[in-house]
Design a protein around this motif. Structure first.
Motif, PDB file in Angstrom:
ATOM      1  N   ARG A  59       0.743  -1.308   0.055  1.00 62.08           N
ATOM      2  CA  ARG A  59       0.052  -0.015   0.023  1.00 62.08           C
ATOM      3  C   ARG A  59       0.858   1.312   0.150  1.00 62.08           C
ATOM      4  O   ARG A  59       1.885   1.403   0.709  1.00 62.08           O
TER       5      ARG A  59
ATOM      6  N   ASP B  62      -1.928  -3.036  -3.881  1.00 58.91           N
ATOM      7  CA  ASP B  62      -3.040  -2.692  -3.022  1.00 58.91           C
ATOM      8  C   ASP B  62      -3.277  -1.020  -3.154  1.00 58.91           C
ATOM      9  O   ASP B  62      -3.077  -0.652  -4.161  1.00 58.91           O
TER      10      ASP B  62
ATOM     11  N   GLY C 186      -3.041   2.633  -3.936  1.00 59.10           N
ATOM     12  CA  GLY C 186      -2.122   3.459  -4.086  1.00 59.10           C
ATOM     13  C   GLY C 186      -1.159   2.761  -5.014  1.00 59.10           C
ATOM     14  O   GLY C 186      -0.085   3.413  -5.485  1.00 59.10           O
TER      15      GLY C 186
ATOM     16  N   ARG D 119      -6.489 -10.740 -13.575  1.00 59.13           N
ATOM     17  CA  ARG D 119      -5.921 -10.382 -12.230  1.00 59.13           C
ATOM     18  C   ARG D 119      -6.456  -8.595 -11.759  1.00 59.13           C
ATOM     19  O   ARG D 119      -7.175  -8.716 -10.751  1.00 59.13           O
TER      20      ARG D 119
ATOM     21  N   THR E 215     -10.610  -8.823  -8.143  1.00 52.79           N
ATOM     22  CA  THR E 215     -11.069  -8.660  -6.631  1.00 52.79           C
ATOM     23  C   THR E 215     -12.645  -8.064  -7.073  1.00 52.79           C
ATOM     24  O   THR E 215     -13.700  -8.557  -6.399  1.00 52.79           O
TER      25      THR E 215
ATOM     26  N   PHE F 172     -13.150   4.585  -5.630  1.00 47.94           N
ATOM     27  CA  PHE F 172     -13.525   4.245  -7.034  1.00 47.94           C
ATOM     28  C   PHE F 172     -12.216   4.005  -7.652  1.00 47.94           C
ATOM     29  O   PHE F 172     -12.011   4.546  -8.561  1.00 47.94           O
ATOM     30  N   GLY F 173     -11.355   3.079  -6.997  1.00 47.00           N
ATOM     31  CA  GLY F 173     -10.451   2.551  -7.370  1.00 47.00           C
ATOM     32  C   GLY F 173     -10.267   1.257  -8.012  1.00 47.00           C
ATOM     33  O   GLY F 173     -11.386   1.076  -8.592  1.00 47.00           O
ATOM     34  N   ASN F 174      -9.270   0.417  -7.958  1.00 47.58           N
ATOM     35  CA  ASN F 174      -9.554  -0.905  -8.670  1.00 47.58           C
ATOM     36  C   ASN F 174     -10.737  -1.807  -8.532  1.00 47.58           C
ATOM     37  O   ASN F 174     -11.564  -1.978  -9.006  1.00 47.58           O
ATOM     38  N   VAL F 175     -10.719  -1.950  -6.883  1.00 47.56           N
ATOM     39  CA  VAL F 175     -12.111  -2.643  -6.493  1.00 47.56           C
ATOM     40  C   VAL F 175     -13.238  -1.993  -6.702  1.00 47.56           C
ATOM     41  O   VAL F 175     -14.183  -2.616  -7.159  1.00 47.56           O
TER      42      VAL F 175
ATOM     43  N   ASN G 258     -14.669   9.002  -4.289  1.00 49.37           N
ATOM     44  CA  ASN G 258     -13.386   8.725  -3.935  1.00 49.37           C
ATOM     45  C   ASN G 258     -12.977   9.673  -2.774  1.00 49.37           C
ATOM     46  O   ASN G 258     -13.832  10.116  -2.331  1.00 49.37           O
ATOM     47  N   SER G 259     -11.702   9.630  -2.534  1.00 57.08           N
ATOM     48  CA  SER G 259     -10.979  10.433  -1.444  1.00 57.08           C
ATOM     49  C   SER G 259     -11.706  12.097  -1.290  1.00 57.08           C
ATOM     50  O   SER G 259     -11.746  12.581  -0.397  1.00 57.08           O
TER      51      SER G 259
ATOM     52  N   ASN H  50     -18.946  11.542   1.227  1.00 57.43           N
ATOM     53  CA  ASN H  50     -18.802  10.316   1.503  1.00 57.43           C
ATOM     54  C   ASN H  50     -19.943   9.648   2.818  1.00 57.43           C
ATOM     55  O   ASN H  50     -20.267   8.596   2.511  1.00 57.43           O
TER      56      ASN H  50
ATOM     57  N   ALA I 210     -12.988   1.432   0.316  1.00 56.60           N
ATOM     58  CA  ALA I 210     -11.846   2.500   0.097  1.00 56.60           C
ATOM     59  C   ALA I 210     -10.972   2.065   1.285  1.00 56.60           C
ATOM     60  O   ALA I 210      -9.889   1.260   0.813  1.00 56.60           O
TER      61      ALA I 210
ATOM     62  N   ASN J 276     -10.747  -3.680   2.975  1.00 59.57           N
ATOM     63  CA  ASN J 276     -10.381  -4.256   4.051  1.00 59.57           C
ATOM     64  C   ASN J 276     -10.736  -3.674   5.210  1.00 59.57           C
ATOM     65  O   ASN J 276     -10.195  -2.638   5.318  1.00 59.57           O
TER      66      ASN J 276
HETATM   67  P1  NAD Z   1      -6.882   2.203  -5.224  1.00 55.05           P
HETATM   68  O1  NAD Z   1      -6.075   2.657  -4.593  1.00 55.05           O
HETATM   69  O2  NAD Z   1      -7.108   1.473  -6.606  1.00 55.05           O
HETATM   70  O3  NAD Z   1      -8.234   2.746  -4.716  1.00 55.05           O
HETATM   71  C1  NAD Z   1      -8.617   3.120  -3.547  1.00 55.05           C
HETATM   72  C2  NAD Z   1      -9.830   4.319  -3.762  1.00 55.05           C
HETATM   73  O4  NAD Z   1     -10.520   4.702  -2.680  1.00 55.05           O
HETATM   74  C3  NAD Z   1      -9.673   5.428  -4.519  1.00 55.05           C
HETATM   75  O5  NAD Z   1     -10.815   6.058  -5.417  1.00 55.05           O
HETATM   76  C4  NAD Z   1      -9.433   6.837  -3.276  1.00 55.05           C
HETATM   77  O6  NAD Z   1      -9.845   8.063  -3.840  1.00 55.05           O
HETATM   78  C5  NAD Z   1     -10.665   6.096  -2.488  1.00 55.05           C
HETATM   79  N1  NAD Z   1     -10.455   6.523  -1.276  1.00 55.05           N
HETATM   80  C6  NAD Z   1      -9.441   6.856  -0.407  1.00 55.05           C
HETATM   81  N2  NAD Z   1      -9.876   7.203   0.864  1.00 55.05           N
HETATM   82  C7  NAD Z   1     -10.995   7.697   0.782  1.00 55.05           C
HETATM   83  C8  NAD Z   1     -12.315   7.860   1.720  1.00 55.05           C
HETATM   84  N3  NAD Z   1     -11.925   8.491   2.824  1.00 55.05           N
HETATM   85  N4  NAD Z   1     -13.362   8.169   1.162  1.00 55.05           N
HETATM   86  C9  NAD Z   1     -13.677   7.701  -0.240  1.00 55.05           C
HETATM   87  N5  NAD Z   1     -12.960   7.034  -1.077  1.00 55.05           N
HETATM   88  C10 NAD Z   1     -11.631   7.037  -0.587  1.00 55.05           C
HETATM   89  O7  NAD Z   1      -7.193   0.972  -3.855  1.00 55.05           O
HETATM   90  P2  NAD Z   1      -7.940  -0.536  -4.368  1.00 55.05           P
HETATM   91  O8  NAD Z   1      -6.772  -1.455  -4.784  1.00 55.05           O
HETATM   92  O9  NAD Z   1      -9.178  -0.658  -4.980  1.00 55.05           O
HETATM   93  O10 NAD Z   1      -8.184  -0.979  -2.479  1.00 55.05           O
HETATM   94  C11 NAD Z   1      -9.390  -0.486  -2.053  1.00 55.05           C
HETATM   95  C12 NAD Z   1      -9.768  -1.417  -0.751  1.00 55.05           C
HETATM   96  O11 NAD Z   1      -9.971  -2.637  -1.353  1.00 55.05           O
HETATM   97  C13 NAD Z   1      -8.439  -1.331   0.247  1.00 55.05           C
HETATM   98  O12 NAD Z   1      -9.078  -1.640   1.310  1.00 55.05           O
HETATM   99  C14 NAD Z   1      -7.626  -2.495  -0.159  1.00 55.05           C
HETATM  100  O13 NAD Z   1      -6.977  -3.158   1.077  1.00 55.05           O
HETATM  101  C15 NAD Z   1      -9.057  -3.530  -0.641  1.00 55.05           C
HETATM  102  N6  NAD Z   1      -8.602  -4.710  -1.480  1.00 55.05           N
HETATM  103  C16 NAD Z   1      -7.734  -4.484  -2.658  1.00 55.05           C
HETATM  104  C17 NAD Z   1      -7.676  -5.374  -3.551  1.00 55.05           C
HETATM  105  C18 NAD Z   1      -6.898  -5.196  -4.984  1.00 55.05           C
HETATM  106  O14 NAD Z   1      -6.746  -6.464  -5.609  1.00 55.05           O
HETATM  107  N7  NAD Z   1      -6.411  -4.155  -5.247  1.00 55.05           N
HETATM  108  C19 NAD Z   1      -7.742  -6.810  -3.151  1.00 55.05           C
HETATM  109  C20 NAD Z   1      -8.371  -7.072  -1.931  1.00 55.05           C
HETATM  110  C21 NAD Z   1      -8.679  -5.979  -0.941  1.00 55.05           C
END
Ligand code: NAD
Length: 426
Positions: free
Chosen positions: A84, A156, A158, A196, A200, A229-232, A252-253, A289, A304, A327
């Motif tokens: 992360r 994860d 970022g 991949r 998720t 609104f990131g990957n997951v 998003n954030s 949010n 998020a 998580n």
């Molecule tokens: P990412 O960096 O792709 O996206 C994170 C998103 O959350 C971004 O849009 C960001 O702007 C937003 N965000 C951050 N702080 C926020 C807030 N306070 N309020 C609203 N939005 C906020 O990350 P990701 O990979 O999508 O991961 C998101 C979650 O999913 C995390 O908890 C991560 O541990 C979990 N996760 C990710 C994966 C994976 O394969 N990437 C797998 C399992 C679990």
């Protein structure tokens, strides 16, 4: 052991998120009547590495970042867990995330242990070159602890496929061997697995489909709100929309947007890629949010960070299915409130496990240098996640402990059995 005693004994990694992970574990351990000789061993991280990372910035100055890698438990296999990049990363958060990875691997029945890593930084404020230098220095610093047979990182918050390619390249340069299996979530040309990137989100949707069957909710026309609104978050929203659901809000954030008639998810994603504030997206209303979490909707996906639904706002949540893409988004107090409201909860270690399952497939493909078709990958993932979902529901019905504790009990039990059979060294 009480939280205050834990804190006194382990001040290095004690943090609110770690405390939350411990509370969840303690409840599962109590319900399992776990052997007292095992409890302390199983919950304590095997190894914690703290590293300092001096990085040359584009302006010629050197900035020192702090990085972490925690291996929580390797009874069932090498460590597995994301890296992360976020300003709030600290040892306690990484230790909690590593612990959840251990239980997730156990629940999925895959031969991997739990680990996690991170660097305290804001990747949005770093240039591509700075990010590459930081990633290579971090890889160098944690390289004694990683490797296909030791610990295999993944993306994860970022970080992404490009970050994983830099990690792999740095590791290969140092060892002199072409070792694709050192990380997962790489671009397919570098030994990454097909599927991949969306794994998720797809796993989140598989669990939502199963939960919808249980409560007789049709996905077609169901309203969905997604925090993060990131990957997951994006992949979950996109796949649900493809299946006929109406995504009414995402954030998003910086904040979010709402449209009761549904948002154009792919157009929004394109818009967000330029780091633009979603609030200015045409044809939608601005939403905070907190407002998003309190929306009347069928499916709410916190995707998020940790600690988003707490004792303060849980009572305002009004969905039918609460699917933890992130998580640890829900505190133990909030869990109880949501359960009492009759909301169908799909806990993180079950809901977002598609990522680790396809990471497992990527690792297997890399070790064999033999790559599978995407249909095979998705079919195998679906089988594993559905089995885990049904096992969790069965245990919940039997023991009436709630879906989170049921999922944790299955995960912890498998890890405990692995440790019992291996015995205690020396
Ligand atoms: P990412 O960096 O792709 O996206 C994170 C998103 O959350 C971004 O849009 C960001 O702007 C937003 N965000 C951050 N702080 C926020 C807030 N306070 N309020 C609203 N939005 C906020 O990350 P990701 O990979 O999508 O991961 C998101 C979650 O999913 C995390 O908890 C991560 O541990 C979990 N996760 C990710 C994966 C994976 O394969 N990437 C797998 C399992 C679990």
């Amino acid at each position: 052991m009480r939280a205050t005693d834990e804190k006194r004994q382990n001040p290095e990694y004690f943090s609110p998120v770690y405390e939350m992970a411990l509370k969840q574990f303690n409840r599962a351990a109590e319900k399992l009547e776990l052997d007292p000789n095992l409890i302390e061993r199983i919950k304590t991280p095997d190894r914690c590495l703290v590293v300092s990372l001096p990085v040359l910035m584009d302006d010629g100055k050197v900035r020192t970042f702090h990085g972490y890698r925690v291996q929580h438990n390797d009874a069932l296999g090498p460590g597995k867990g994301g890296i992360r990049y976020h300003p709030n990363v600290n040892l306690g958060e990484v230790a909690a995330l590593a612990m959840w990875m251990t239980w997730k691997g156990g629940l999925m029945g895959i031969p991997l242990g739990g680990a996690k890593g991170g660097v305290a930084c804001d990747p949005k404020k770093l240039s591509e070159h700075e990010l590459e230098r930081l990633t290579r220095r971090y890889t160098h610093a944690i390289s004694p602890l990683i490797g296909p047979e030791i610990d295999v990182p993944a993306p994860d918050v970022g970080t992404n496929a490009q970050t994983m390619a830099w990690i792999m390249d740095t590791y290969c340069m140092q060892t002199g061997f072409h070792t694709t299996g050192v990380v997962t979530g790489k671009p397919p040309i570098m030994g990454g697995s097909l599927g991949r990137e969306e794994a998720t989100g797809m796993g989140v949707v598989f669990t939502i489909q199963e939960a919808a069957k249980k409560i007789n909710l049709s996905i077609e026309g169901a309203t969905v709100a997604v925090q993060g609104f990131g990957n997951v978050g994006y992949q979950s929203a996109r796949i649900l929309q493809q299946k006929g659901a109406k995504v009414v809000a995402v954030s998003n954030s910086m904040g979010g947007v709402y449209n009761k008639n549904g948002l154009r998810v792919q157009a929004l994603r394109k818009y967000a890629e330029g780091n633009r504030d979603l609030a200015n997206f045409p044809g939608a209303e601005k939403i905070t949010n907190q407002e998003l979490l309190a929306l009347e909707c069928d499916i709410l996906i916190p995707a998020a960070l940790e600690n988003q639904v707490t004792r303060e706002n849980a009572d305002k949540v009004k969905c039918k299915i609460y699917a933890e893409g992130a998580n640890g988004p829900t505190t133990p107090d909030a869990d109880e409130i949501l359960t009492n409201k009759g909301i169908f909860m799909i806990p993180d270690i079950l809901c977002n496990s598609g990522g680790v399952v396809v990471s497992y497939f990527e690792w297997v493909q890399d070790l064999q240098n033999f790559f599978w078709e995407v249909d095979e990958i998705n079919r195998r993932m679906e089988n594993i996640i559905k089995r885990a979902f049904l096992d969790t529901c069965d245990l919940e019905i039997q023991r009436k402990v709630g879906m989170r504790t049921a999922a944790l009990m299955l995960g912890v039990k498998r890890v405990a059995e692995g440790m019992r059979v291996r015995g205690l060294y020396p």
